[in-house]
Scaffold this active site. Structure first.
Site, short mmCIF file in Angstrom:
data_model
loop_
_atom_site.label_atom_id
_atom_site.label_comp_id
_atom_site.label_asym_id
_atom_site.label_seq_id
_atom_site.Cartn_x
_atom_site.Cartn_y
_atom_site.Cartn_z
N TRP A 100 104.63 -96.76 8.80
CA TRP A 100 105.97 -96.21 9.01
C TRP A 100 105.87 -94.69 8.99
CZ3 TRP A 100 107.65 -93.01 5.14
CH2 TRP A 100 107.13 -93.20 3.86
N GLU A 143 106.25 -85.59 -5.25
CA GLU A 143 105.54 -86.02 -4.03
C GLU A 143 105.08 -84.80 -3.21
OE1 GLU A 143 104.58 -88.96 -3.09
OE2 GLU A 143 105.74 -90.32 -4.36
N GLU A 181 100.33 -90.53 1.72
CA GLU A 181 101.23 -89.98 0.71
C GLU A 181 102.12 -88.87 1.29
OE1 GLU A 181 101.94 -90.41 -2.55
OE2 GLU A 181 100.66 -92.13 -2.90
N HIS A 184 105.65 -89.51 2.06
CA HIS A 184 106.65 -89.71 1.00
C HIS A 184 107.50 -88.46 0.79
CE1 HIS A 184 103.71 -92.91 -0.84
NE2 HIS A 184 104.09 -93.18 0.39
N GLU A 234 99.69 -94.44 -9.78
CA GLU A 234 100.24 -95.16 -8.62
C GLU A 234 101.22 -96.23 -9.10
OE1 GLU A 234 100.03 -94.29 -5.62
OE2 GLU A 234 98.17 -93.17 -5.38
N THR A 237 104.46 -94.48 -10.15
CA THR A 237 105.32 -94.08 -9.02
C THR A 237 105.91 -95.33 -8.34
OG1 THR A 237 103.30 -93.81 -7.73
CG2 THR A 237 104.37 -91.79 -8.49
N ASP A 266 104.17 -98.47 -0.62
CA ASP A 266 102.91 -97.72 -0.44
C ASP A 266 102.20 -97.51 -1.77
OD1 ASP A 266 103.13 -97.32 2.28
OD2 ASP A 266 103.31 -95.13 2.18
N GLU A 267 102.99 -97.12 -2.77
CA GLU A 267 102.40 -96.84 -4.10
C GLU A 267 101.71 -98.09 -4.64
OE1 GLU A 267 102.46 -93.85 -4.34
OE2 GLU A 267 104.43 -92.89 -4.31
N HIS A 270 98.42 -98.55 -2.97
CA HIS A 270 97.45 -97.59 -3.52
C HIS A 270 97.00 -98.01 -4.92
CE1 HIS A 270 99.38 -94.35 -0.72
NE2 HIS A 270 98.56 -95.16 -0.07
#
Ligand SMILES: [Fe+2]
Ligand SMILES: [Fe+2]
Length: 401
Positions: A100, A143, A181, A184, A234, A237, A266-267, A270
């Site tokens: 995305w 971020e 990242e 974000h 990670e 977050t 995403d976090e 990760h």
């Protein structure tokens, strides 16, 4: 060292590095691989007579810095698992074409409906409280300090990107992780710009100050400590973006909930990669890894934005964290939960064949989550109503801590 816990997770997380050295001079001395940098904050210390001659100094400075604590022979471990990392870690990265982008969740400035879409976004944002925007702004600033985190990963011996375009799996991961990242901060920054609820200039200044100050995760160039730190972070977050998503949804802002939720996802991905690296280290070197885990937890996991400053509030990070704690976005309980999750994820309690020191470290980390919880509950019982505090990010409107 005894754990100290208050209602705010910050006082717990943050090693109080700035408390002990009120001197206005800076000193640097070396003892082995330990460097003590003693500097006072430079806030408010400008002298009108020498303004142009004064060198630039960061607004927040860290005093005790340990470097290269991992025995150099252990670097070989990371070399020897490069093939494994390629097969097992790089697979957690998404191809750019499948990722995305911030634009997917924002009004399209090239479309005819742009202005209406922005008005709708602003109408939805008006349903949210100021305190929510304090937390969202703090999360965004965290971020946006991404250059610092890439630097941090590249401090780690044996896994750093030696050239800036190195083809080791460690370096490929670090660059691609950074690139993921980076979306974000982009997304949250543009959202906050459009929503009209925050003072963007103050927020942008805070980001500039923060990147200039850096961070001190106390990982000592050791990838053992570094990957334990990133595993924890990670997940932290993931938890906090997940909670800002939940709040937005509760206030009827499904679009903002989607924004925070997509970042949280995403976090999580990760977190999966970093915890897998540490799992591998537990397999290869259980003793060294459990010692590193205990070391990291004894030092406490400092938050990446612990050196935050907006040019006004000397305790901005503490105040931001107190609001996050009160809103339930990131709390002392989350800290204990994350630790407990990692202890379980790495099956620390089941480790066998450890040295005496290793067994002590194992006992320490396994016993820590309930200890933290007990202290937290006691502190919560004693906690008084927080004071009101102005935040420059919302034009000095006051929010309860
Ligand atoms: Fe992030
Ligand atoms: Fe992250």
């Amino acid at each position: 060292m005894a754990i100290r816990m208050t209602t705010s997770p910050v006082t717990f997380f943050q090693s109080k590095l700035t408390d002990s050295f009120p001197s206005s001079k800076s000193h640097l001395r070396s003892r082995g691989n330990v460097k003590y940098t003693m500097m006072a904050s430079t806030i408010g210390s400008s002298s009108p007579k020498v303004e142009s001659k004064k060198p630039f100094t960061p607004p927040r400075e860290v005093h005790v810095q340990v470097t290269h604590s991992m025995p150099p022979q252990k670097i070989e471990i990371f070399k020897s698992i490069e093939g494994w990392a390629e097969q097992n870690i790089l697979t957690h990265l998404k191809p750019v074409e499948k990722c995305w982008q911030a634009q997917d969740f924002l009004p399209d400035p090239a479309s005819d409906g742009f202005v209406e879409q922005v008005m709708e976004l602003r109408a939805r944002a008006n349903e949210l409280l100021d305190e929510y925007f304090v937390v969202l702004a703090g999360d965004m600033i965290t971020e946006e300090a991404l250059p610092t985190y890439q630097t941090m990963l590249n401090t780690l011996d044996g896994v750093r990107d030696e050239t800036g375009a190195s083809l080791t799996p460690w370096a490929i991961w670090t660059r691609a992780w950074t690139a993921e990242e980076n979306r974000h901060g982009d997304l949250l920054h543009t959202y906050l710009y459009l929503c009209g609820r925050v003072d963007m200039r103050q927020i942008q200044k805070t980001t500039q100050y923060l990147i200039g100050s850096g961070m001190d995760p106390r990982t000592e160039n050791s990838p053992y400590l570094g990957f334990i730190y990133t595993s924890f972070q990670e997940r932290a977050t993931f938890v906090s973006h997940g909670n800002t998503a939940r709040h937005a949804k509760e206030h009827g802002d499904l679009k903002l909930a989607q924004i925070c939720g997509i970042i949280a996802a995403d976090e999580k991905r990760h977190e999966t990669a970093y915890t897998k690296i540490v799992e591998k280290l537990f397999e290869i070197d259980p003793d060294g890894t459990v010692l590193a885990f205990a070391d990291m937890m004894r030092k406490k996991i400092s938050m990446p934005a612990h050196l935050m400053y907006d040019g006004r509030d000397d305790n901005l990070f503490e105040h931001f964290s107190a609001v996050a704690q009160r809103l339930g976005v990131y709390t002392a309980k989350d800290y204990a939960d994350i630790l407990e999750f990692l202890v379980g994820r790495w099956k620390v309690a089941d480790l066998t064949g450890l040295s005496g020191e290793g067994r002590k470290a194992q006992e320490y980390v396994c016993g820590l989550p309930p200890r933290i919880r007990r202290l937290e509950e006691r502190a919560a019982g004693r906690a008084k109503e927080g004071p009101m505090m102005p935040f420059s990010w919302i034009y000095d409107r006051q929010v309860k801590l």
